[in-house]
Design a protein around this motif. Structure first.
Motif, mmCIF file in Angstrom:
data_model
loop_
_atom_site.group_PDB
_atom_site.id
_atom_site.type_symbol
_atom_site.label_atom_id
_atom_site.label_comp_id
_atom_site.label_asym_id
_atom_site.label_seq_id
_atom_site.Cartn_x
_atom_site.Cartn_y
_atom_site.Cartn_z
ATOM 1 N N LEU A 1 -8.879 -68.206 -9.746
ATOM 2 C CA LEU A 1 -8.369 -68.864 -10.939
ATOM 3 C C LEU A 1 -8.830 -68.052 -12.133
ATOM 4 C CD1 LEU A 1 -9.202 -72.577 -10.017
ATOM 5 C CD2 LEU A 1 -7.021 -71.363 -9.726
ATOM 6 N N GLU A 2 -7.875 -67.474 -12.856
ATOM 7 C CA GLU A 2 -8.182 -66.600 -13.984
ATOM 8 C C GLU A 2 -7.637 -67.214 -15.272
ATOM 9 O OE1 GLU A 2 -9.747 -63.659 -13.618
ATOM 10 O OE2 GLU A 2 -9.584 -63.250 -11.460
ATOM 11 N N TYR A 3 -8.466 -67.249 -16.305
ATOM 12 C CA TYR A 3 -8.051 -67.843 -17.576
ATOM 13 C C TYR A 3 -8.510 -66.970 -18.736
ATOM 14 C CZ TYR A 3 -7.723 -71.851 -14.469
ATOM 15 O OH TYR A 3 -7.422 -72.675 -13.409
ATOM 16 N N ILE A 4 -7.633 -66.837 -19.732
ATOM 17 C CA ILE A 4 -7.968 -66.135 -20.967
ATOM 18 C C ILE A 4 -7.583 -67.026 -22.135
ATOM 19 C CG2 ILE A 4 -7.576 -64.091 -22.415
ATOM 20 C CD1 ILE A 4 -6.908 -62.539 -19.895
ATOM 21 N N ASN A 5 -8.558 -67.539 -22.839
ATOM 22 C CA ASN A 5 -8.334 -68.432 -23.978
ATOM 23 C C ASN A 5 -7.369 -69.566 -23.637
ATOM 24 O OD1 ASN A 5 -10.065 -67.005 -25.714
ATOM 25 N ND2 ASN A 5 -8.440 -65.565 -26.276
ATOM 26 N N THR A 6 -7.566 -70.158 -22.473
ATOM 27 C CA THR A 6 -6.719 -71.251 -22.002
ATOM 28 C C THR A 6 -7.331 -72.589 -22.394
ATOM 29 O OG1 THR A 6 -6.095 -69.894 -20.114
ATOM 30 C CG2 THR A 6 -5.633 -72.257 -19.958
ATOM 31 N N PRO A 7 -6.516 -73.550 -22.917
ATOM 32 C CA PRO A 7 -7.067 -74.861 -23.286
ATOM 33 C C PRO A 7 -7.792 -75.517 -22.112
ATOM 34 C CG PRO A 7 -4.837 -74.631 -24.139
ATOM 35 C CD PRO A 7 -5.086 -73.438 -23.248
ATOM 36 N N LEU A 8 -8.912 -76.116 -22.428
ATOM 37 C CA LEU A 8 -9.756 -76.713 -21.398
ATOM 38 C C LEU A 8 -8.997 -77.730 -20.546
ATOM 39 C CD1 LEU A 8 -12.494 -77.139 -20.056
ATOM 40 C CD2 LEU A 8 -13.087 -78.723 -21.916
ATOM 41 N N THR A 9 -8.114 -78.530 -21.152
ATOM 42 C CA THR A 9 -7.377 -79.532 -20.383
ATOM 43 C C THR A 9 -6.534 -78.891 -19.286
ATOM 44 O OG1 THR A 9 -5.689 -79.514 -22.133
ATOM 45 C CG2 THR A 9 -7.264 -81.318 -22.142
ATOM 46 N N ARG A 10 -5.921 -77.751 -19.573
ATOM 47 C CA ARG A 10 -5.094 -77.080 -18.563
ATOM 48 C C ARG A 10 -5.981 -76.491 -17.464
ATOM 49 N NH1 ARG A 10 -0.109 -75.974 -17.918
ATOM 50 N NH2 ARG A 10 0.402 -76.795 -19.973
ATOM 51 N N VAL A 11 -7.116 -75.970 -17.843
ATOM 52 C CA VAL A 11 -8.042 -75.442 -16.844
ATOM 53 C C VAL A 11 -8.497 -76.560 -15.912
ATOM 54 C CG1 VAL A 11 -10.274 -74.343 -16.494
ATOM 55 C CG2 VAL A 11 -8.796 -73.587 -18.375
ATOM 56 N N ILE A 12 -8.876 -77.682 -16.478
ATOM 57 C CA ILE A 12 -9.335 -78.806 -15.668
ATOM 58 C C ILE A 12 -8.232 -79.279 -14.728
ATOM 59 C CG2 ILE A 12 -10.009 -81.240 -15.771
ATOM 60 C CD1 ILE A 12 -11.575 -80.581 -18.313
ATOM 61 N N ASP A 13 -6.995 -79.368 -15.234
ATOM 62 C CA ASP A 13 -5.865 -79.827 -14.433
ATOM 63 C C ASP A 13 -5.678 -78.965 -13.186
ATOM 64 O OD1 ASP A 13 -3.576 -81.595 -14.084
ATOM 65 O OD2 ASP A 13 -2.337 -79.846 -14.523
ATOM 66 N N GLU A 14 -5.859 -77.659 -13.353
ATOM 67 C CA GLU A 14 -5.684 -76.757 -12.220
ATOM 68 C C GLU A 14 -6.917 -76.731 -11.329
ATOM 69 O OE1 GLU A 14 -4.221 -72.181 -11.285
ATOM 70 O OE2 GLU A 14 -4.102 -73.012 -13.319
ATOM 71 N N VAL A 15 -8.072 -76.678 -11.932
ATOM 72 C CA VAL A 15 -9.314 -76.623 -11.163
ATOM 73 C C VAL A 15 -9.452 -77.846 -10.245
ATOM 74 C CG1 VAL A 15 -11.815 -76.895 -11.451
ATOM 75 C CG2 VAL A 15 -10.600 -75.102 -12.696
ATOM 76 N N ASN A 16 -8.973 -79.004 -10.706
ATOM 77 C CA ASN A 16 -9.111 -80.223 -9.916
ATOM 78 C C ASN A 16 -8.358 -80.171 -8.581
ATOM 79 O OD1 ASN A 16 -10.904 -81.781 -11.393
ATOM 80 N ND2 ASN A 16 -9.323 -82.682 -12.683
ATOM 81 N N ARG A 17 -7.424 -79.247 -8.429
ATOM 82 C CA ARG A 17 -6.713 -79.120 -7.156
ATOM 83 C C ARG A 17 -7.610 -78.540 -6.061
ATOM 84 N NH1 ARG A 17 -2.369 -76.632 -10.438
ATOM 85 N NH2 ARG A 17 -1.181 -78.370 -11.286
#
Length: 269
Positions: free
Chosen positions: A190-206
């Protein structure tokens, strides 16, 4: 070094380590035979029996549909498939999926996500259905996008571009994206660059047993830059704590994130 930096960048955002690693009209012009079309949804399919594919927490699964199309599902994703002699229709009920669609000029391939549809003859694209919106990222081909119940001109996306749609079908602006970040999940990261925390959480929770809950919405748009293996999602929580951004509380099968009270801290000059 897998530890989070404790210092802020020039924009004042905590830095986490990054590891580089719609309905459309008939008679599509020949030049757009490989295009995808998004439009307001009516029904998820035009007939045919349903086959459901699901993935568990943390599971990645690639399935081959009757026409040879390959679909890779991310963790905690659900795909309903409605195929007949005349129809190639699927519905992404939840989660994220990457489509490598077999070309068939006689029967378009249709994906429904909420009140948005994606129509394609043959190409590759990624769809992520979040709690608040839908993201379509194009890897190959052209995309014509028509806004939900709008008379505005359609938008065309090409490979390397993506668009967000609200769950009621309204489309946002076209923007570029990096495959190595947005579609890195196919490779187990899972790679993120300046991604809103809510979107990161939504994906990480999978990929987690204990789901993360963002209690304090003031952190919703907090930008996150991080690289994680699918089994390293706790590093997101550790980083938020170490950077002084949030307090983390473990409650039964939930992890609660609250913004840290910094009212008593001195302001740096």
């Amino acid at each position: 070094d897998d530890s989070f930096a404790n210092k802020n960048n020039k924009t004042g955002h905590a830095i986490l380590p990054l590891l580089t690693s719609r309905r459309m009209f008939g008679g599509i012009a020949a030049s757009l035979l490989a295009a995808i079309f998004l439009w307001q949804a009516t029904a998820p399919y035009e007939g045919g029996p349903k086959t459901r594919y699901e993935t568990a927490m943390g599971e990645l699964k690639t399935v081959e549909l009757p026409d040879g199309t390959k679909v890779t599902l991310a963790g905690r994703s659900t795909l309903d498939v409605y195929f007949s002699d005349e129809t190639r229709s699927v519905e992404l009920v939840d989660g994220q999926a990457y489509f490598d669609v077999t070309s068939n000029k006689s029967h378009a391939f249709v994906v429904q996500i909420g009140k948005t549809k994606v129509r394609v003859v043959g190409t590759e694209f990624d769809i992520q259905k979040g709690e608040d919106d839908v993201r379509v990222s194009v890897v190959k081909g052209l995309v014509e996008v028509a806004e939900n119940e709008s008379i505005a001109p359609s938008k065309r996306l090409k490979a390397g571009e993506q668009i967000f749609a609200s769950l009621d079908g309204n489309l946002g602006k076209i923007q570029t994206f990096q495959q190595e970040t947005d579609i890195s999940w196919k490779l187990g990261r899972l790679e993120y660059i300046n991604t809103p925390l809510t979107r990161v959480i939504d994906e990480v929770n999978r990929y987690r047993i204990d789901k993360i809950i963002l209690k304090d919405r003031s952190l919703a748009d907090y930008p996150i830059t991080i690289s994680l293996a699918l089994d390293q999602t706790d590093r997101l929580l550790t980083g938020l704590e170490h950077s002084g951004v949030a307090n983390i509380f473990h409650r039964y099968n939930r992890v609660i994130i609250e913004a840290k009270d910094t009212s008593e801290k001195p302001v740096s000059k």
